[in-house]
Design a protein around this motif. Structure first.
Motif, PDB file in Angstrom:
ATOM      1  N   PHE A 100       0.839  -1.204   0.000  1.00 35.69           N
ATOM      2  CA  PHE A 100       0.000   0.000   0.000  1.00 35.69           C
ATOM      3  C   PHE A 100       0.877   1.258   0.000  1.00 35.69           C
ATOM      4  CE2 PHE A 100      -2.178   3.345   2.395  1.00 35.69           C
ATOM      5  CZ  PHE A 100      -3.327   3.497   1.628  1.00 35.69           C
ATOM      6  N   ILE A 101       1.922   1.235   0.814  1.00 35.82           N
ATOM      7  CA  ILE A 101       2.809   2.410   0.910  1.00 35.82           C
ATOM      8  C   ILE A 101       3.543   2.632  -0.403  1.00 35.82           C
ATOM      9  CG2 ILE A 101       4.913   3.246   2.027  1.00 35.82           C
ATOM     10  CD1 ILE A 101       3.885   1.827   4.591  1.00 35.82           C
ATOM     11  N   LEU A 102       4.045   1.560  -1.004  1.00 33.00           N
ATOM     12  CA  LEU A 102       4.785   1.707  -2.254  1.00 33.00           C
ATOM     13  C   LEU A 102       3.904   2.278  -3.358  1.00 33.00           C
ATOM     14  CD1 LEU A 102       6.959  -1.557  -2.295  1.00 33.00           C
ATOM     15  CD2 LEU A 102       7.670   0.786  -1.749  1.00 33.00           C
ATOM     16  N   ARG A 103       2.639   1.830  -3.412  1.00 33.03           N
ATOM     17  CA  ARG A 103       1.726   2.404  -4.406  1.00 33.03           C
ATOM     18  C   ARG A 103       1.529   3.897  -4.163  1.00 33.03           C
ATOM     19  NH1 ARG A 103      -1.269  -2.428  -3.523  1.00 33.03           N
ATOM     20  NH2 ARG A 103      -2.710  -1.278  -2.160  1.00 33.03           N
ATOM     21  N   GLY A 104       1.388   4.274  -2.906  1.00 34.57           N
ATOM     22  CA  GLY A 104       1.202   5.686  -2.581  1.00 34.57           C
ATOM     23  C   GLY A 104       2.440   6.516  -2.907  1.00 34.57           C
ATOM     24  N   LEU A 105       3.637   5.979  -2.590  1.00 29.64           N
ATOM     25  CA  LEU A 105       4.865   6.716  -2.894  1.00 29.64           C
ATOM     26  C   LEU A 105       5.081   6.821  -4.395  1.00 29.64           C
ATOM     27  CD1 LEU A 105       7.293   5.255  -0.191  1.00 29.64           C
ATOM     28  CD2 LEU A 105       6.121   7.453  -0.173  1.00 29.64           C
ATOM     29  N   GLY A 106       4.685   5.764  -5.124  1.00 27.91           N
ATOM     30  CA  GLY A 106       4.821   5.825  -6.577  1.00 27.91           C
ATOM     31  C   GLY A 106       3.959   6.908  -7.190  1.00 27.91           C
ATOM     32  N   ARG A 107       2.848   7.246  -6.552  1.00 24.52           N
ATOM     33  CA  ARG A 107       1.992   8.314  -7.070  1.00 24.52           C
ATOM     34  C   ARG A 107       2.507   9.702  -6.692  1.00 24.52           C
ATOM     35  NH1 ARG A 107      -2.124   4.540  -5.472  1.00 24.52           N
ATOM     36  NH2 ARG A 107      -2.337   5.595  -3.454  1.00 24.52           N
ATOM     37  N   SER A 108       3.539   9.742  -5.821  1.00 25.96           N
ATOM     38  CA  SER A 108       4.124  11.041  -5.408  1.00 25.96           C
ATOM     39  C   SER A 108       5.639  10.989  -5.587  1.00 25.96           C
ATOM     40  CB  SER A 108       3.775  11.354  -3.951  1.00 25.96           C
ATOM     41  OG  SER A 108       2.381  11.323  -3.740  1.00 25.96           O
ATOM     42  N   PRO A 109       6.132  10.938  -6.817  1.00 28.99           N
ATOM     43  CA  PRO A 109       7.579  10.782  -7.029  1.00 28.99           C
ATOM     44  C   PRO A 109       8.397  11.953  -6.502  1.00 28.99           C
ATOM     45  CG  PRO A 109       6.454  11.282  -9.097  1.00 28.99           C
ATOM     46  CD  PRO A 109       5.393  11.020  -8.088  1.00 28.99           C
ATOM     47  N   ALA A 110       7.872  13.167  -6.606  1.00 29.14           N
ATOM     48  CA  ALA A 110       8.631  14.325  -6.128  1.00 29.14           C
ATOM     49  C   ALA A 110       8.816  14.258  -4.616  1.00 29.14           C
ATOM     50  CB  ALA A 110       7.915  15.613  -6.526  1.00 29.14           C
ATOM     51  N   PHE A 111       7.727  13.930  -3.906  1.00 32.18           N
ATOM     52  CA  PHE A 111       7.837  13.792  -2.445  1.00 32.18           C
ATOM     53  C   PHE A 111       8.812  12.679  -2.083  1.00 32.18           C
ATOM     54  CE2 PHE A 111       6.409  11.127   1.086  1.00 32.18           C
ATOM     55  CZ  PHE A 111       6.556  12.010   2.144  1.00 32.18           C
TER      56      PHE A 111
END
Length: 914
Positions: A100-111
């Motif tokens: 779940f976290i990896l999917r979320g981080l993938g949607r926010s590459p700049a962050f």
């Protein structure tokens, strides 16, 4: 009734979201809350039907049945469920969180990139510093048995009116007294030597040892044997050697020792009797190639009143190091007291003698340069790297908090549906740990190259290097990354999982709550404070470097080359073989006198920046000054052209002339420091220096101090004697030897390399010749200050940039959160200047608060840098004021950008956003 149903549903649903790790007490509390909610709902229903509250509760309890038995049944059922959740189930839950976290981080590459880069920067600096610090300060020598029991033994020498001075070396008689004391289960002595060369002329490193050296360390020979007591007896002159495994394979081809293997070291033939095991390279950082017995060591001779005394029978030559193994169960203080007790009866021959010993860890201060200055710098650097990591963590925590605030409605929905706070905390913390570990892996990969670069900066002359893969450094980096991830993610997770659900569910994004603002403001203040402290430290070191560069060192180093051509110096090997095919310093002097590249040439008994020589002196009619041990007065015998070639100014009196020859009145020239110490308040002319108790040299001149001691320390007292008057009675060398041991050549800076090549052609292969370019020696002496100023400045700039980014991000976020408020202010008549002033005041307040805390912290911790400062107070007001001004300016600039953006707010858009 609605509230009771909501509480009951929440208590029931929450059990579905809680993590596997629960306590029976927490489970019981949830069950009691759920049952109470059911009963309260029934009571409300009965009251609504006309029952009194007391009657309604009694009826509800009757219909429900035995509450305790029901609670016990539910408790047992819940515990059974908890036991059924095995380790694989828990791992599966964590894996779901990670996906779940990896999917979320993938949607926010700049962050993701911002947090990873911020943490990788701090972790990479710490990884590089740890790689070097581990080798120098923490890791024991390879191949040594039970290193925790081994101690380096140093001398504690008293100083009148001051604290005792710790010295790493002893004279041979004193070293034997310490080693043979019963304080240690076993002890050994050894001494380093320079100038050894292999058969092909390549310089190799060597150590003189006694017969117990290898046995003390628990080292077994890979082949052959080690030295016996007959070979290590000083003066035995048995030419045997032990070589390292690498030297045996590389230089000797791995030839079996049974064939009578011999090798030529310098100009002497040695029989190789043993090979150390693979990996053992000695006790120091630089690997040792050969070990020689004390029986062949010649470390100089003292000639006193015409009597020649070998090095092992006098206390004048202090080159011995002592290492010992302490008995198990005995404290170091007790061992040190017992080992130092024989020193109390020593006389004062050769200067002040040690009166005690100090025990140090075998792995401490393994400085390849022979001084602990770089080790001290490395220790301070490790502390600064930790501060930079804290700033990186604060920056990452700010970014994570901003992301979590944007997810506050999602978190509120989870909590409202009964999601356990601990489960959501775990989700947020795992996210920060994943980011930190990613940054840690990036830091570990970059740490090898940065660590090697740092090693070359700190130890440019060292021959040791770090392995391409260092498991200790990798483990350290990942552990620090884990801790950094927890530190950066825990505070935002705890804060965002305890919200006001009603406000959060409204998704009013312009009112995130005062707690989040305060947390982010606190992080910015801490970042600014740490950055301020580093900025002040960097400023102190830079100002110290400016002071050092402004110091008059008493000679002109550019274009100055020295050559020492003596086998009788304190640290050289005295060769007992034939003396044919040798060149003396006087011969080189004569050959270079007419060389077209030579502007001037002089002779001296020793070269500047080399060994120091001293003898007992006194000034009739003057009290003896208090001088620290091993700090002079030193003397040098020089030719008449010495001071002009060195570029040293005469302050008063005269220099040596052609009339100062053997048979004339003995004369001397003293340094300014010696004149001040031995003749306070008066001129030294007309008085004499009593040399070794029998020769009185009249003082004829005073010259400026020559600072050829290591680093920027105060110059010791010195006096100079003319070579043309030198007799064996005033020397520390053998009778009949060439008095001059060093040649000093002045050339143009552009021709120094060519001059070194010319000198090498004049020296026969196999004869020891130490050739130095003095400008390089000055650079090496000043390296600790330059390195400190450079490294601290770089880290200070990094910390400053991180703090600037932190201020900018926080003020940008706060300004965006207050967009509605700013729109209302504009509608009510606030001007653009008012908006800028409002935002700017908030950022400036944070920066100035952090700067004030940083100034206080720097003032309290500045004493840690005192040993790296020269001519600068740790509380230098110029540095502090400049640092505060710089920090305030950068903070205002970082705040000004979001303030200007807020000034351009369209009130219509801002009000519609609500």
């Amino acid at each position: 009734m609605a509230r009771s149903l909501r509480n009951g549903i929440r208590a029931g649903v929450r059990r579905l979201f809680v993590p596997a790790l629960r306590t029976s007490r927490r489970t019981q509390e949830d069950l009691e809350a759920e049952l109470a909610a059911h009963i309260d709902a029934r009571v409300e229903y009965l009251v609504a039907r006309g029952h009194s509250p007391e009657a309604a509760r009694a009826e509800a309890m009757r219909r429900f049945g035995d509450l305790d038995q029901t609670l016990e049944i539910l408790q047992s059922s819940a515990e059974d469920r908890e036991h059924r959740l095995n380790l694989s189930d828990r791992i599966q839950a964590v894996r779901q969180d990670v996906r779940f976290i990896l999917r979320g981080l993938g949607r926010s590459p700049a962050f993701t990139a911002g947090v990873v880069a911020t943490l990788a920067l701090g972790l990479g600096i710490n990884s590089a510093v740890f790689r070097i610090a581990d080798r120098v300060l923490l890791r024991a020598p390879v191949g040594v048995s039970d290193p925790s029991e081994l101690r380096r033994i140093t001398a504690s020498t008293p100083v009148t009116g001051a604290a005792p001075v710790e010295m790493p070396t002893f004279s041979y008689p004193v070293a034997r007294l310490v080693a043979e004391s019963r304080a240690f289960s076993r002890a050994s002595t050894y001494a380093s030597t320079r100038g050894l060369r292999s058969v092909d002329g390549r310089e190799i490193s060597g150590i003189y040892v006694d017969s117990s050296f290898f046995a003390l360390l628990g080292v077994k020979p890979a082949t052959g044997r080690f030295f016996d007591t007959r070979e290590t007896e000083p003066g035995a002159e048995l030419s045997v050697a032990v070589v390292s495994y690498d030297f045996w394979q590389r230089d000797l081809g791995g030839v079996p020792l049974t064939s009578g293997l011999t090798t030529k070291i310098s100009d002497r033939q040695y029989q190789v009797v043993g090979v150390t095991p693979r990996g053992f390279v000695g006790l120091e950082l630089d690997p040792v190639d050969v070990w020689l017995p004390f029986g062949v060591a010649q470390l100089g001779r003292a000639v006193i009143n015409g009597v020649t005394i070998p090095w092992y029978r006098t206390n004048n030559f202090r080159a011995m190091r002592v290492v010992g193994r302490v008995p198990r169960g005995v404290s170091d203080s007790r061992v040190a007291a017992q080992a130092g007790s024989p020193l109390a009866a020593l006389d004062a021959e050769g200067g002040t003698q040690p009166r005690g010993v100090i025990l140090r860890s075998i792995s401490a201060s393994r400085d390849a340069t022979g001084s602990d200055s770089t080790s001290r710098l490395l220790g301070r650097l490790a502390g600064v790297a930790a501060v930079v990591l804290l700033i990186s963590c604060a920056n990452a925590a700010n970014l994570l908090l901003a992301r979590a605030i944007r997810r506050r409605r999602e978190i509120a929905v989870r909590l409202a549906l009964g999601g356990a706070r601990s489960r959501i905390v775990r989700l947020l913390v795992v996210e920060s740990v994943l980011l930190a570990l990613t940054g840690g892996l990036a830091a570990a990969l970059a740490g090898y190259w940065t660590g090697e670069g740092l090693r070359r900066l700190l130890f440019p002359d060292g021959r040791w290097s770090s392995a391409a893969f260092d498991d200790r450094t990798l483990v350290f980096t990942l552990l620090v990354a884990l801790a950094a991830g927890l530190a950066a993610g825990l505070a935002p997770a705890l804060q965002l999982t305890n919200p006001d659900l009603v406000t959060a569910l409204k998704d009013n994004r312009h009112q995130p709550g005062r707690r989040s603002h305060h947390t982010r403001a606190l992080l910015v203040v801490l970042q600014t404070a740490f950055s301020m402290a580093l900025l002040i430290g960097s400023g102190l070191l830079v100002r110290s470097m400016q002071k050092i560069n402004a110091v008059n060192i008493g000679f002109e180093p550019e274009g100055l080359v020295t050559t020492e051509i003596s086998n009788l110096s304190r640290y050289a090997v005295l060769n007992s073989g034939p003396t044919t095919n040798r060149v003396t310093a006087s011969e080189i002097y004569n050959r270079l006198g007419h060389h077209p590249d030579v502007r001037g040439v002089a002779l001296a008994s020793l070269a500047p920046f080399g060994s120091q020589q001293s003898m007992g002196i006194s000034v009739p009619g003057q009290p003896e000054p208090v001088i620290a041990p091993m700090n002079g007065p030193f003397y040098l015998s020089v030719s008449n052209s010495y001071f002009s070639v060195m570029g040293t100014r005469l302050l008063r009196g005269r220099l040596f002339t052609s009339v100062d020859v053997r048979g004339s009145l003995p004369v001397a020239v003293v340094s300014e420091t010696m004149a001040r110490l031995y003749w306070p308040g008066r001129e030294p002319f007309g008085t004499c220096i009593l040399l070794a108790g029998f020769t009185c040299a009249q003082v004829v001149g005073v010259i400026e101090d020559i600072r050829d001691t290591r680093g920027g320390s105060a110059p010791p007292p010195r006096y100079y004697l003319p070579l043309t008057q030198r007799t064996d009675r005033s020397l520390f060398d053998a009778p009949g030897s060439d008095s001059a041991q060093a040649v000093i050549i002045r050339t143009t800076p552009a021709r120094t390399a060519a001059m070194v090549a010319t000198i090498k052609q004049l020296v026969p292969t196999g004869q020891r010749a130490t050739i130095d370019v003095i400008s390089d020696r000055v650079d090496r002496a000043l390296r600790p200050w330059r390195l400190a100023a450079m490294l601290f400045s770089v880290l200070g700039v990094v910390a400053l940039l991180l703090a600037c980014v932190g201020v900018y991000s926080v003020m940008s976020y706060i300004a965006s959160e207050r967009i509605h408020e700013l729109g209302v202010r504009i509608v009510l008549g606030a001007t653009a200047a008012d908006i800028v002033r409002l935002v700017l005041a908030g950022g400036t307040r944070l920066v100035l608060t952090g700067a004030a805390l940083g100034v206080v912290g720097a003032a309290l911790g500045a004493r840690l840098l005192a040993s790296l400062l020269f001519g600068v107070s740790p509380l230098d007001p110029t540095v502090y004021v400049t640092a505060v001004f710089l920090m305030a300016t950068i903070g205002i600039v970082a705040t000004l950008v979001p303030a200007m953006r807020a000034m351009r707010t369209d009130p219509t858009v801002a009000l519609r956003a609500e």
